[in-house]
Motif scaffolding. Structure first.
Motif, PDB file in Angstrom:
ATOM      1  N   TYR A 151       0.815  -1.213   0.000  1.00  0.00           N
ATOM      2  CA  TYR A 151       0.000   0.000   0.000  1.00  0.00           C
ATOM      3  C   TYR A 151       0.847   1.262   0.000  1.00  0.00           C
ATOM      4  CZ  TYR A 151       0.541   0.130   5.157  1.00  0.00           C
ATOM      5  OH  TYR A 151       1.026   0.176   6.434  1.00  0.00           O
ATOM      6  N   VAL A 152       0.221   2.330  -0.477  1.00  0.00           N
ATOM      7  CA  VAL A 152       0.838   3.654  -0.550  1.00  0.00           C
ATOM      8  C   VAL A 152      -0.163   4.675  -0.022  1.00  0.00           C
ATOM      9  CG1 VAL A 152       2.289   3.028  -2.524  1.00  0.00           C
ATOM     10  CG2 VAL A 152       0.064   4.061  -2.925  1.00  0.00           C
ATOM     11  N   ASN A 153       0.351   5.858   0.343  1.00  0.00           N
ATOM     12  CA  ASN A 153      -0.556   6.907   0.821  1.00  0.00           C
ATOM     13  C   ASN A 153      -0.183   8.302   0.327  1.00  0.00           C
ATOM     14  OD1 ASN A 153       1.618   7.631   2.416  1.00  0.00           O
ATOM     15  ND2 ASN A 153       0.681   6.954   4.337  1.00  0.00           N
ATOM     16  N   GLY A 154       0.839   8.421  -0.495  1.00  0.00           N
ATOM     17  CA  GLY A 154       1.236   9.720  -1.029  1.00  0.00           C
ATOM     18  C   GLY A 154       2.073  10.550  -0.081  1.00  0.00           C
ATOM     19  N   VAL A 155       2.323  10.044   1.142  1.00  0.00           N
ATOM     20  CA  VAL A 155       3.093  10.794   2.137  1.00  0.00           C
ATOM     21  C   VAL A 155       4.278   9.975   2.644  1.00  0.00           C
ATOM     22  CG1 VAL A 155       2.983  11.952   4.381  1.00  0.00           C
ATOM     23  CG2 VAL A 155       1.017  12.043   2.832  1.00  0.00           C
ATOM     24  N   ASN A 156       4.047   8.723   2.958  1.00  0.00           N
ATOM     25  CA  ASN A 156       5.097   7.822   3.432  1.00  0.00           C
ATOM     26  C   ASN A 156       5.559   6.942   2.278  1.00  0.00           C
ATOM     27  OD1 ASN A 156       2.806   7.823   5.883  1.00  0.00           O
ATOM     28  ND2 ASN A 156       4.877   8.350   6.499  1.00  0.00           N
ATOM     29  N   GLY A 157       6.701   6.285   2.432  1.00  0.00           N
ATOM     30  CA  GLY A 157       7.170   5.347   1.424  1.00  0.00           C
ATOM     31  C   GLY A 157       6.246   4.134   1.349  1.00  0.00           C
ATOM     32  N   PRO A 158       6.306   3.371   0.264  1.00  0.00           N
ATOM     33  CA  PRO A 158       5.461   2.182   0.119  1.00  0.00           C
ATOM     34  C   PRO A 158       5.673   1.203   1.274  1.00  0.00           C
ATOM     35  CG  PRO A 158       6.489   2.715  -1.963  1.00  0.00           C
ATOM     36  CD  PRO A 158       7.130   3.592  -0.924  1.00  0.00           C
ATOM     37  N   ARG A 159       4.576   0.546   1.660  1.00  0.00           N
ATOM     38  CA  ARG A 159       4.597  -0.373   2.786  1.00  0.00           C
ATOM     39  C   ARG A 159       3.948  -1.678   2.388  1.00  0.00           C
ATOM     40  NH1 ARG A 159       6.970   1.964   6.800  1.00  0.00           N
ATOM     41  NH2 ARG A 159       6.313   0.370   8.256  1.00  0.00           N
ATOM     42  N   LYS A 160       4.089  -2.688   3.268  1.00  0.00           N
ATOM     43  CA  LYS A 160       3.485  -3.988   2.998  1.00  0.00           C
ATOM     44  C   LYS A 160       3.034  -4.624   4.302  1.00  0.00           C
ATOM     45  CE  LYS A 160       7.673  -6.718   3.331  1.00  0.00           C
ATOM     46  NZ  LYS A 160       8.383  -7.845   2.793  1.00  0.00           N
ATOM     47  N   TRP A 161       2.062  -5.520   4.180  1.00  0.00           N
ATOM     48  CA  TRP A 161       1.557  -6.249   5.332  1.00  0.00           C
ATOM     49  C   TRP A 161       1.262  -7.668   4.890  1.00  0.00           C
ATOM     50  CZ3 TRP A 161      -3.987  -6.774   7.173  1.00  0.00           C
ATOM     51  CH2 TRP A 161      -4.046  -7.365   8.431  1.00  0.00           C
ATOM     52  N   ASP A 162       1.873  -8.646   5.548  1.00  0.00           N
ATOM     53  CA  ASP A 162       1.671 -10.048   5.180  1.00  0.00           C
ATOM     54  C   ASP A 162       0.734 -10.777   6.137  1.00  0.00           C
ATOM     55  OD1 ASP A 162       3.177 -10.494   7.447  1.00  0.00           O
ATOM     56  OD2 ASP A 162       4.876 -11.393   6.382  1.00  0.00           O
ATOM     57  N   PHE A 163      -0.095 -10.023   6.861  1.00  0.00           N
ATOM     58  CA  PHE A 163      -1.091 -10.510   7.807  1.00  0.00           C
ATOM     59  C   PHE A 163      -0.480 -10.941   9.134  1.00  0.00           C
ATOM     60  CE2 PHE A 163      -3.033 -10.768   3.682  1.00  0.00           C
ATOM     61  CZ  PHE A 163      -4.273 -10.178   3.892  1.00  0.00           C
ATOM     62  N   THR A 164       0.841 -10.822   9.267  1.00  0.00           N
ATOM     63  CA  THR A 164       1.485 -11.010  10.559  1.00  0.00           C
ATOM     64  C   THR A 164       2.437  -9.863  10.859  1.00  0.00           C
ATOM     65  OG1 THR A 164       3.242 -12.370   9.588  1.00  0.00           O
ATOM     66  CG2 THR A 164       1.357 -13.537  10.520  1.00  0.00           C
ATOM     67  N   THR A 165       3.116  -9.348   9.827  1.00  0.00           N
ATOM     68  CA  THR A 165       4.106  -8.295  10.011  1.00  0.00           C
ATOM     69  C   THR A 165       3.841  -7.147   9.042  1.00  0.00           C
ATOM     70  OG1 THR A 165       5.739  -9.984  10.556  1.00  0.00           O
ATOM     71  CG2 THR A 165       6.576  -7.795  10.033  1.00  0.00           C
ATOM     72  N   GLU A 166       3.902  -5.920   9.552  1.00  0.00           N
ATOM     73  CA  GLU A 166       3.776  -4.721   8.737  1.00  0.00           C
ATOM     74  C   GLU A 166       5.161  -4.091   8.647  1.00  0.00           C
ATOM     75  OE1 GLU A 166       3.185  -0.879   7.176  1.00  0.00           O
ATOM     76  OE2 GLU A 166       4.219  -1.339   9.019  1.00  0.00           O
ATOM     77  N   ALA A 167       5.576  -3.705   7.439  1.00  0.00           N
ATOM     78  CA  ALA A 167       6.916  -3.143   7.260  1.00  0.00           C
ATOM     79  C   ALA A 167       6.956  -2.271   6.019  1.00  0.00           C
ATOM     80  CB  ALA A 167       7.939  -4.275   7.127  1.00  0.00           C
ATOM     81  N   SER A 168       8.047  -1.507   5.874  1.00  0.00           N
ATOM     82  CA  SER A 168       8.238  -0.764   4.632  1.00  0.00           C
ATOM     83  C   SER A 168       8.593  -1.761   3.540  1.00  0.00           C
ATOM     84  CB  SER A 168       9.341   0.278   4.782  1.00  0.00           C
ATOM     85  OG  SER A 168      10.572  -0.355   5.011  1.00  0.00           O
ATOM     86  N   ASN A 169       8.291  -1.400   2.304  1.00  0.00           N
ATOM     87  CA  ASN A 169       8.691  -2.236   1.180  1.00  0.00           C
ATOM     88  C   ASN A 169      10.195  -2.031   1.027  1.00  0.00           C
ATOM     89  OD1 ASN A 169       9.191  -3.480  -1.277  1.00  0.00           O
ATOM     90  ND2 ASN A 169       7.296  -2.776  -2.198  1.00  0.00           N
ATOM     91  N   PRO A 170      11.000  -3.050   1.252  1.00  0.00           N
ATOM     92  CA  PRO A 170      12.448  -2.848   1.301  1.00  0.00           C
ATOM     93  C   PRO A 170      13.080  -2.439  -0.021  1.00  0.00           C
ATOM     94  CG  PRO A 170      11.931  -5.179   1.321  1.00  0.00           C
ATOM     95  CD  PRO A 170      10.631  -4.445   1.438  1.00  0.00           C
ATOM     96  N   GLY A 171      12.376  -2.606  -1.124  1.00  0.00           N
ATOM     97  CA  GLY A 171      12.978  -2.297  -2.412  1.00  0.00           C
ATOM     98  C   GLY A 171      12.957  -0.840  -2.787  1.00  0.00           C
ATOM     99  N   THR A 172      12.081  -0.047  -2.153  1.00  0.00           N
ATOM    100  CA  THR A 172      11.963   1.352  -2.550  1.00  0.00           C
ATOM    101  C   THR A 172      11.585   2.221  -1.365  1.00  0.00           C
ATOM    102  OG1 THR A 172      10.877   2.912  -4.034  1.00  0.00           O
ATOM    103  CG2 THR A 172       9.545   1.078  -3.271  1.00  0.00           C
ATOM    104  N   THR A 173      12.077   3.444  -1.373  1.00  0.00           N
ATOM    105  CA  THR A 173      11.688   4.439  -0.371  1.00  0.00           C
ATOM    106  C   THR A 173      10.982   5.614  -1.033  1.00  0.00           C
ATOM    107  OG1 THR A 173      13.839   5.497  -0.555  1.00  0.00           O
ATOM    108  CG2 THR A 173      13.583   3.839   1.178  1.00  0.00           C
ATOM    109  N   THR A 174      10.814   5.559  -2.343  1.00  0.00           N
ATOM    110  CA  THR A 174      10.167   6.653  -3.070  1.00  0.00           C
ATOM    111  C   THR A 174       8.711   6.779  -2.635  1.00  0.00           C
ATOM    112  OG1 THR A 174      11.594   6.238  -4.959  1.00  0.00           O
ATOM    113  CG2 THR A 174       9.616   7.538  -5.364  1.00  0.00           C
TER     114      THR A 174
END
Length: 175
Positions: A24-47
């Motif tokens: 997911y994205v929100n236009g303010v923070n870098g892209p993120r991901k949630w695998d239904f147990t852990t929420e984290a930034s998408n490690p491949g990009t900070t754009t």
């Protein structure tokens, strides 16, 4: 239940799912991901991105700081971003930013406020970006919906149905 604290409440959240992971994205923070147990930034990009879609086994994003730039993951690896995996719609610094997108007939249609563009191909080696034959644009991702045979969207003068070739006005004029 909160899955992540500290994210902005003022952003527009948009989501895409792949391999049982919600990106997911929100236009303010870098892209993120949630695998239904852990929420984290998408490690491949900070754009910072304001839109996201899964197309042709690649996760695609619109760059919030350069809103005509689309960048995308490596094929099948939604967390790896090669430095050459991007293109502009239609070119850098254009005053008509990307507002949304939808898939129709295996092509990605990228909307701007003034028009739309068709992305053909399956990866950077054979992508072709052409201006669509239907020339109407859309205001925002939330104004674009697709079905099996059409894309429906709100433009500056009404609601349209697009069949991959032509835009058909299906509403009365909006004033």
């Amino acid at each position: 239940t909160a899955i992540k604290t500290g994210l902005t409440a003022s952003g527009t959240y948009r989501f895409a799912t792949a391999n049982d992971v919600i990106y997911y994205v929100n236009g303010v923070n870098g892209p993120r991901k949630w695998d239904f147990t852990t929420e984290a930034s998408n490690p491949g990009t900070t754009t910072v991105s304001n839109n996201i879609i899964l197309h042709k086994d690649q996760m695609m994003y619109v760059d919030a700081t350069s809103p005509t730039r689309v960048f995308f993951s490596d094929k099948g690896d939604f967390e790896t971003f090669t430095s050459t995996n991007f293109f502009y719609v239609p070119s850098p610094k254009t005053a008509d930013p990307v507002t949304g997108w939808a898939v129709l007939n295996d092509n990605l249609y990228i909307f701007t406020r003034r028009t739309k563009w068709a992305l053909y191909g399956s990866d950077i080696s054979n992508f072709v970006l052409r201006r669509s034959t239907g020339l109407k644009g859309a205001w925002a991702q939330e104004n674009i919906q697709s079905t099996r045979n059409h894309i429906y969207f709100v433009s500056e003068d009404g609601i349209y149905r697009f069949n991959g070739a032509t835009d058909e006005l299906i509403s009365k004029e909006i004033r």
